[in-house]
Write a protein that holds these residues in place. Sequence first.
Motif, PDB file in Angstrom:
ATOM      1  N   PRO A 124       0.739  -1.169  -0.368  1.00 54.53           N
ATOM      2  CA  PRO A 124      -0.428  -0.341   0.122  1.00 54.53           C
ATOM      3  C   PRO A 124       0.819   1.558   0.013  1.00 54.53           C
ATOM      4  CG  PRO A 124      -1.035  -1.907   1.686  1.00 54.53           C
ATOM      5  CD  PRO A 124       0.030  -1.899   0.953  1.00 54.53           C
ATOM      6  N   ASP A 125       2.301   1.497   0.928  1.00 47.88           N
ATOM      7  CA  ASP A 125       2.957   2.207   0.740  1.00 47.88           C
ATOM      8  C   ASP A 125       3.467   2.757  -0.815  1.00 47.88           C
ATOM      9  OD1 ASP A 125       2.012   3.195   3.139  1.00 47.88           O
ATOM     10  OD2 ASP A 125       4.383   1.833   4.365  1.00 47.88           O
ATOM     11  N   MET A 126       3.083   1.894  -1.768  1.00 51.52           N
ATOM     12  CA  MET A 126       4.193   1.948  -2.750  1.00 51.52           C
ATOM     13  C   MET A 126       2.905   1.550  -4.256  1.00 51.52           C
ATOM     14  SD  MET A 126       7.517   2.397  -2.239  1.00 51.52           S
ATOM     15  CE  MET A 126       8.171   1.859  -3.810  1.00 51.52           C
ATOM     16  N   ASN A 127       1.840   1.661  -3.337  1.00 48.37           N
ATOM     17  CA  ASN A 127       0.561   1.927  -4.616  1.00 48.37           C
ATOM     18  C   ASN A 127      -0.224   2.532  -4.139  1.00 48.37           C
ATOM     19  OD1 ASN A 127      -1.879   1.264  -6.200  1.00 48.37           O
ATOM     20  ND2 ASN A 127      -1.302  -1.066  -6.075  1.00 48.37           N
ATOM     21  N   PRO A 128      -0.003   3.743  -4.742  1.00 50.44           N
ATOM     22  CA  PRO A 128      -1.768   4.917  -3.564  1.00 50.44           C
ATOM     23  C   PRO A 128      -3.675   4.279  -3.961  1.00 50.44           C
ATOM     24  CG  PRO A 128      -0.140   5.561  -5.465  1.00 50.44           C
ATOM     25  CD  PRO A 128      -0.033   4.640  -6.241  1.00 50.44           C
ATOM     26  N   ARG A 129      -3.196   3.398  -5.101  1.00 45.90           N
ATOM     27  CA  ARG A 129      -4.850   2.703  -5.177  1.00 45.90           C
ATOM     28  C   ARG A 129      -4.617   2.196  -4.152  1.00 45.90           C
ATOM     29  NH1 ARG A 129      -7.551   0.806 -10.602  1.00 45.90           N
ATOM     30  NH2 ARG A 129      -9.098   0.036 -10.063  1.00 45.90           N
ATOM     31  N   LEU A 130      -4.604   0.979  -4.260  1.00 52.76           N
ATOM     32  CA  LEU A 130      -4.178   0.008  -2.787  1.00 52.76           C
ATOM     33  C   LEU A 130      -4.286   0.868  -1.811  1.00 52.76           C
ATOM     34  CD1 LEU A 130      -3.938  -2.549  -1.991  1.00 52.76           C
ATOM     35  CD2 LEU A 130      -1.438  -3.210  -2.485  1.00 52.76           C
ATOM     36  N   ARG A 131      -3.930   1.265  -1.305  1.00 57.09           N
ATOM     37  CA  ARG A 131      -3.833   1.578  -0.106  1.00 57.09           C
ATOM     38  C   ARG A 131      -5.172   2.857   0.216  1.00 57.09           C
ATOM     39  NH1 ARG A 131      -0.541   4.179   3.720  1.00 57.09           N
ATOM     40  NH2 ARG A 131      -1.134   6.236   4.421  1.00 57.09           N
ATOM     41  N   ALA A 132      -5.327   3.485  -0.733  1.00 57.26           N
ATOM     42  CA  ALA A 132      -7.009   3.777  -0.894  1.00 57.26           C
ATOM     43  C   ALA A 132      -8.040   3.192  -0.892  1.00 57.26           C
ATOM     44  CB  ALA A 132      -7.064   5.088  -2.068  1.00 57.26           C
ATOM     45  N   ALA A 133      -7.507   2.171  -1.177  1.00 57.12           N
ATOM     46  CA  ALA A 133      -8.378   0.951  -1.005  1.00 57.12           C
ATOM     47  C   ALA A 133      -8.620   0.461  -0.123  1.00 57.12           C
ATOM     48  CB  ALA A 133      -8.198  -0.658  -2.180  1.00 57.12           C
ATOM     49  N   VAL A 134      -6.819   0.203   0.629  1.00 52.82           N
ATOM     50  CA  VAL A 134      -7.270  -0.936   2.328  1.00 52.82           C
ATOM     51  C   VAL A 134      -8.162   0.365   3.590  1.00 52.82           C
ATOM     52  CG1 VAL A 134      -5.295  -1.188   3.714  1.00 52.82           C
ATOM     53  CG2 VAL A 134      -5.013  -1.757   1.327  1.00 52.82           C
ATOM     54  N   ASN A 135      -7.766   1.834   2.946  1.00 50.08           N
ATOM     55  CA  ASN A 135      -8.351   2.939   3.870  1.00 50.08           C
ATOM     56  C   ASN A 135      -9.651   2.595   4.355  1.00 50.08           C
ATOM     57  OD1 ASN A 135      -5.381   3.998   4.455  1.00 50.08           O
ATOM     58  ND2 ASN A 135      -5.505   5.465   3.417  1.00 50.08           N
ATOM     59  N   ALA A 136      -9.864   2.356   2.799  1.00 50.17           N
ATOM     60  CA  ALA A 136     -12.059   2.896   2.621  1.00 50.17           C
ATOM     61  C   ALA A 136     -12.056   1.294   3.499  1.00 50.17           C
ATOM     62  CB  ALA A 136     -12.008   2.296   1.011  1.00 50.17           C
ATOM     63  N   ALA A 137     -11.875   0.207   3.319  1.00 48.10           N
ATOM     64  CA  ALA A 137     -11.442  -1.671   3.907  1.00 48.10           C
ATOM     65  C   ALA A 137     -11.701  -0.814   5.576  1.00 48.10           C
ATOM     66  CB  ALA A 137     -11.087  -2.515   3.314  1.00 48.10           C
ATOM     67  N   LYS A 138     -10.940  -0.546   5.913  1.00 52.49           N
ATOM     68  CA  LYS A 138      -9.826  -0.429   7.690  1.00 52.49           C
ATOM     69  C   LYS A 138     -11.356   0.560   8.121  1.00 52.49           C
ATOM     70  CE  LYS A 138      -5.206  -0.212   7.708  1.00 52.49           C
ATOM     71  NZ  LYS A 138      -4.269   0.632   7.735  1.00 52.49           N
ATOM     72  N   ALA A 139     -12.166   1.698   6.911  1.00 57.78           N
ATOM     73  CA  ALA A 139     -13.259   2.647   7.166  1.00 57.78           C
ATOM     74  C   ALA A 139     -14.343   1.980   7.765  1.00 57.78           C
ATOM     75  CB  ALA A 139     -13.292   3.480   6.630  1.00 57.78           C
ATOM     76  N   GLN A 140     -14.765   0.692   6.892  1.00 62.17           N
ATOM     77  CA  GLN A 140     -15.522   0.308   7.256  1.00 62.17           C
ATOM     78  C   GLN A 140     -15.743  -1.466   7.719  1.00 62.17           C
ATOM     79  OE1 GLN A 140     -18.581   0.694   5.609  1.00 62.17           O
ATOM     80  NE2 GLN A 140     -17.659   2.670   5.043  1.00 62.17           N
ATOM     81  N   SER A 141     -14.788  -0.567   9.202  1.00 61.64           N
ATOM     82  CA  SER A 141     -14.035  -1.614   9.803  1.00 61.64           C
ATOM     83  C   SER A 141     -13.453  -3.218   9.398  1.00 61.64           C
ATOM     84  CB  SER A 141     -15.513  -2.498  11.224  1.00 61.64           C
ATOM     85  OG  SER A 141     -15.102  -0.793  11.584  1.00 61.64           O
ATOM     86  N   ASP A 175     -17.909  16.719 -13.207  1.00 62.38           N
ATOM     87  CA  ASP A 175     -16.328  16.611 -13.612  1.00 62.38           C
ATOM     88  C   ASP A 175     -15.547  15.591 -12.857  1.00 62.38           C
ATOM     89  OD1 ASP A 175     -16.719  19.206 -14.076  1.00 62.38           O
ATOM     90  OD2 ASP A 175     -17.246  19.951 -12.860  1.00 62.38           O
ATOM     91  N   ARG A 176     -14.814  14.863 -13.362  1.00 64.28           N
ATOM     92  CA  ARG A 176     -14.039  13.707 -12.703  1.00 64.28           C
ATOM     93  C   ARG A 176     -12.239  14.957 -12.205  1.00 64.28           C
ATOM     94  NH1 ARG A 176     -14.375   8.878 -11.338  1.00 64.28           N
ATOM     95  NH2 ARG A 176     -12.907   7.030 -12.787  1.00 64.28           N
ATOM     96  N   LEU A 177     -13.073  14.574 -10.986  1.00 64.76           N
ATOM     97  CA  LEU A 177     -12.558  14.810  -9.867  1.00 64.76           C
ATOM     98  C   LEU A 177     -11.486  13.966  -8.831  1.00 64.76           C
ATOM     99  CD1 LEU A 177     -14.430  17.757  -8.253  1.00 64.76           C
ATOM    100  CD2 LEU A 177     -12.363  17.751 -10.287  1.00 64.76           C
ATOM    101  N   GLY A 178     -10.491  14.277  -7.619  1.00 61.18           N
ATOM    102  CA  GLY A 178     -10.192  13.466  -6.388  1.00 61.18           C
ATOM    103  C   GLY A 178     -11.140  13.937  -5.944  1.00 61.18           C
ATOM    104  N   LEU A 179     -11.583  12.518  -4.931  1.00 61.43           N
ATOM    105  CA  LEU A 179     -12.613  13.243  -3.860  1.00 61.43           C
ATOM    106  C   LEU A 179     -11.624  12.306  -2.240  1.00 61.43           C
ATOM    107  CD1 LEU A 179     -14.505  13.820  -1.768  1.00 61.43           C
ATOM    108  CD2 LEU A 179     -15.785  11.912  -2.880  1.00 61.43           C
ATOM    109  N   ILE A 180     -11.744  13.168  -1.263  1.00 60.20           N
ATOM    110  CA  ILE A 180     -10.856  11.952   0.263  1.00 60.20           C
ATOM    111  C   ILE A 180     -12.324  12.571   0.760  1.00 60.20           C
ATOM    112  CG2 ILE A 180      -9.137  12.868   1.594  1.00 60.20           C
ATOM    113  CD1 ILE A 180      -7.732  14.312  -0.595  1.00 60.20           C
ATOM    114  N   SER A 181     -12.333  12.149   1.849  1.00 58.12           N
ATOM    115  CA  SER A 181     -13.893  12.013   2.761  1.00 58.12           C
ATOM    116  C   SER A 181     -13.149  11.980   3.720  1.00 58.12           C
ATOM    117  CB  SER A 181     -14.906  11.293   2.710  1.00 58.12           C
ATOM    118  OG  SER A 181     -15.380  11.375   1.331  1.00 58.12           O
ATOM    119  N   ASP A 212      -4.614  14.599 -10.655  1.00 57.87           N
ATOM    120  CA  ASP A 212      -3.866  13.617 -10.350  1.00 57.87           C
ATOM    121  C   ASP A 212      -3.430  14.077  -9.510  1.00 57.87           C
ATOM    122  OD1 ASP A 212      -3.914  16.292 -11.613  1.00 57.87           O
ATOM    123  OD2 ASP A 212      -2.576  16.209 -13.049  1.00 57.87           O
ATOM    124  N   ALA A 213      -4.040  14.784  -8.533  1.00 56.96           N
ATOM    125  CA  ALA A 213      -3.490  15.206  -7.084  1.00 56.96           C
ATOM    126  C   ALA A 213      -3.931  14.951  -6.317  1.00 56.96           C
ATOM    127  CB  ALA A 213      -3.041  16.992  -7.651  1.00 56.96           C
TER     128      ALA A 213
END
Length: 247
Positions: free
Chosen positions: A43-60, A134-140, A177-178
């Motif tokens: 996850p530290d080397m893969n931004p998409r995987l990191r986001a997926a893992v964080n989403a999973a953790k947020a859902q316990s 619009d295609r954007l990045g979303l951080i919740s 891209d940001a």
Amino acid sequence: MAGHSKFKNIMHRKGAQDKKRSAMFSKLSREITVAAKMGMPDPDMNPRLRAAVNAAKAQSMPKDNIQRAIDKATGGEGDNYEEIRYEGFGPGGVSLIVEALTDNRNRTATNVRTAITKNGGNMGTAGSVSHGFDRLGLISYPASVGGEEKVLEAALEAGADDITSSEDGHEIWTAPDALHEVAGELEKALGEPESAKLAWRPQTTVEVDEGDAGTLFKLIDALDDDDDVQTVWGNYEVSDEVMEKLG
């Protein structure tokens, strides 16, 4: 469902707490496996995987489930999923974008079409509604992370473009891209986000009345019940008054 809530996906919509945990974990696992296959399994080397893992953790989601999903990719066990986007129209002229991960395009297309047409909508062609988003990045972040002023200051420092706060939480928008760079900076200030992903934000919204709103939510629920469907985005806005009537 007024204000910022209309931008949220079905996972955060009213009634989402009733979603079966097993179905939710299945979708989260699929995204983790796909992300790990497309890049490094770290996850530290893969931004998409990191986001997926964080989403999973947020859902316990249990750590063992998360690791198994990663191991499927590295061990070559995972199915070969492909990302597909469907576009269509719901009740009241609402535009919908459906994102799916599937190992069978024909099955998924049939299921999505059936869910839409049986619930007052129509399938569209590629590009028929996405031009209005619009295609954007979303951080919740949850509301518990702090007040709007604190989050706004952190977002500005991190290079975000926009922020919307309410009693439900904070949504921070970035250029696509940001996304992961901004998410990384925000994490230093606010901790891990609930989610960090690419999103579709409508340029304009459609006010939906009580009759159409009830049918629309049935349509979205039908789509969300499909294991292949990951996210449903729409340009609908439903007033608090209508939401109360719908219960």
